[in-house]
Design a protein around this motif. Structure first.
Motif, PDB file in Angstrom:
ATOM      1  N   GLU A 131      36.952  28.063  39.752  1.00 33.38           N
ATOM      2  CA  GLU A 131      37.964  27.039  39.472  1.00 33.38           C
ATOM      3  C   GLU A 131      39.057  27.580  38.561  1.00 33.38           C
ATOM      4  O   GLU A 131      40.235  27.295  38.768  1.00 33.38           O
ATOM      5  N   LEU A 132      38.683  28.341  37.540  1.00 36.23           N
ATOM      6  CA  LEU A 132      39.695  28.931  36.664  1.00 36.23           C
ATOM      7  C   LEU A 132      40.667  29.790  37.459  1.00 36.23           C
ATOM      8  O   LEU A 132      41.887  29.718  37.272  1.00 36.23           O
ATOM      9  N   VAL A 133      40.138  30.606  38.354  1.00 38.73           N
ATOM     10  CA  VAL A 133      40.990  31.475  39.176  1.00 38.73           C
ATOM     11  C   VAL A 133      41.898  30.628  40.076  1.00 38.73           C
ATOM     12  O   VAL A 133      43.106  30.857  40.145  1.00 38.73           O
ATOM     13  N   ARG A 134      41.319  29.641  40.743  1.00 36.64           N
ATOM     14  CA  ARG A 134      42.095  28.792  41.660  1.00 36.64           C
ATOM     15  C   ARG A 134      43.247  28.113  40.921  1.00 36.64           C
ATOM     16  O   ARG A 134      44.399  28.151  41.361  1.00 36.64           O
ATOM     17  N   TYR A 135      42.944  27.477  39.792  1.00 36.46           N
ATOM     18  CA  TYR A 135      43.977  26.716  39.099  1.00 36.46           C
ATOM     19  C   TYR A 135      44.946  27.607  38.335  1.00 36.46           C
ATOM     20  O   TYR A 135      46.096  27.212  38.119  1.00 36.46           O
ATOM     21  N   SER A 187      53.443  35.305  34.353  1.00 38.07           N
ATOM     22  CA  SER A 187      52.439  36.349  34.473  1.00 38.07           C
ATOM     23  C   SER A 187      52.085  36.597  35.936  1.00 38.07           C
ATOM     24  O   SER A 187      51.484  35.740  36.589  1.00 38.07           O
ATOM     25  N   GLU A 188      52.447  37.764  36.397  1.00 34.98           N
ATOM     26  CA  GLU A 188      52.117  38.145  37.773  1.00 34.98           C
ATOM     27  C   GLU A 188      50.603  38.145  37.982  1.00 34.98           C
ATOM     28  O   GLU A 188      50.112  37.702  39.025  1.00 34.98           O
ATOM     29  N   LEU A 189      49.863  38.583  36.984  1.00 33.33           N
ATOM     30  CA  LEU A 189      48.404  38.620  37.084  1.00 33.33           C
ATOM     31  C   LEU A 189      47.824  37.213  37.143  1.00 33.33           C
ATOM     32  O   LEU A 189      47.002  36.904  38.008  1.00 33.33           O
ATOM     33  N   ALA A 190      48.253  36.336  36.230  1.00 31.45           N
ATOM     34  CA  ALA A 190      47.684  34.983  36.148  1.00 31.45           C
ATOM     35  C   ALA A 190      47.932  34.164  37.402  1.00 31.45           C
ATOM     36  O   ALA A 190      47.186  33.242  37.698  1.00 31.45           O
ATOM     37  N   ARG A 191      48.951  34.484  38.171  1.00 32.43           N
ATOM     38  CA  ARG A 191      49.278  33.707  39.370  1.00 32.43           C
ATOM     39  C   ARG A 191      48.819  34.382  40.659  1.00 32.43           C
ATOM     40  O   ARG A 191      49.028  33.840  41.746  1.00 32.43           O
ATOM     41  N   GLU A 212      40.256  35.966  44.564  1.00 29.33           N
ATOM     42  CA  GLU A 212      39.057  35.139  44.476  1.00 29.33           C
ATOM     43  C   GLU A 212      37.794  36.001  44.448  1.00 29.33           C
ATOM     44  O   GLU A 212      36.738  35.552  44.028  1.00 29.33           O
ATOM     45  N   GLU A 213      37.925  37.246  44.873  1.00 29.52           N
ATOM     46  CA  GLU A 213      36.802  38.187  44.852  1.00 29.52           C
ATOM     47  C   GLU A 213      36.462  38.515  43.399  1.00 29.52           C
ATOM     48  O   GLU A 213      37.345  38.761  42.581  1.00 29.52           O
ATOM     49  N   ARG A 214      35.187  38.488  43.068  1.00 27.26           N
ATOM     50  CA  ARG A 214      34.753  38.786  41.705  1.00 27.26           C
ATOM     51  C   ARG A 214      33.393  39.467  41.750  1.00 27.26           C
ATOM     52  O   ARG A 214      32.619  39.261  42.675  1.00 27.26           O
ATOM     53  N   ASP A 215      33.138  40.285  40.764  1.00 24.94           N
ATOM     54  CA  ASP A 215      31.830  40.919  40.600  1.00 24.94           C
ATOM     55  C   ASP A 215      31.335  40.556  39.217  1.00 24.94           C
ATOM     56  O   ASP A 215      32.020  40.796  38.221  1.00 24.94           O
ATOM     57  N   VAL A 237      37.510  41.632  37.888  1.00 27.15           N
ATOM     58  CA  VAL A 237      38.472  40.872  38.690  1.00 27.15           C
ATOM     59  C   VAL A 237      39.593  41.783  39.164  1.00 27.15           C
ATOM     60  O   VAL A 237      39.843  42.839  38.583  1.00 27.15           O
ATOM     61  N   ARG A 238      40.238  41.340  40.200  1.00 23.11           N
ATOM     62  CA  ARG A 238      41.347  42.088  40.804  1.00 23.11           C
ATOM     63  C   ARG A 238      42.543  41.167  40.983  1.00 23.11           C
ATOM     64  O   ARG A 238      42.401  39.955  40.954  1.00 23.11           O
TER      65      ARG A 238
END
Length: 116
Positions: free
Chosen positions: A21-25, A58-62, A66-69, A86-87
Motif C-alpha cells: 500500500e505504501l508503494v501504491r499510494y 521525487s522521481e523515486l517516490a513516484r 511493486e516488485e520487492r524482496d 526495492v527498485r
C-alpha cells in the motif's frame, strides 16, 4: 500486545500488504491514503506540505516498482523493522526500504517508513 511475540511468518503476512500500500499510494501521490496506517505520533510529526513536495518532485517516490524482496526483520523492544530491497521503474539500481511496525491501540501501525 508486543508485535515481537508474533512469528516471522505472522509479521510478514501483516507487513507485505502494508508495504504494498505504501508503494501504491506513493506512486499515486495520494498522501491521505499513504499515511492511513501510520501511528498517531508519526502522523503528527509529518509535514503535509513537505510530503506533497516529495510526492511531486521525487522521481523515486513516484516510480517505485511493486516488485520487492524481503531482506529480513530486526526486532527491538516493542517494534519490528522490516527491510526490503526495492527498485525504481525509471532509474537503475536498488534501494533499501525500511518499515517499522508495532501495536497502537490494539492495531498494527507503521511507526516509521523510508527508502535509502
Amino acid at each position: 500486545m508486543n508485535i515481537n511475540e508474533l512469528s516471522d511468518d505472522e509479521i510478514l503476512a501483516i507487513a507485505h500488504p502494508l508495504w504494498d500500500e505504501l508503494v501504491r499510494y506513493s506512486n499515486e501521490g495520494n498522501y491521505v491514503k499513504f499515511i492511513r496506517h501510520f501511528s498517531l505520533n508519526l502522523r503528527r510529526g509529518l509535514n503535509e506540505i513537505e510530503m506533497g513536495k516529495q510526492f511531486t518532485h521525487s522521481e523515486l517516490a513516484r516510480n517505485l516498482s511493486e516488485e520487492r524482496d524481503c531482506l529480513g526483520l530486526i526486532r527491538r523492544g516493542e517494534h519490528v523493522t522490516v527491510l526490503y530491497r526495492v527498485r525504481c521503474k525509471v532509474r537503475e539500481g536498488e534501494w533499501l526500504g525500511r518499515m517499522v511496525l508495532g501495536y497502537e491501540d490494539g492495531e498494527v501501525r507503521i511507526f516509521g517508513a523510508s527508502i535509502f
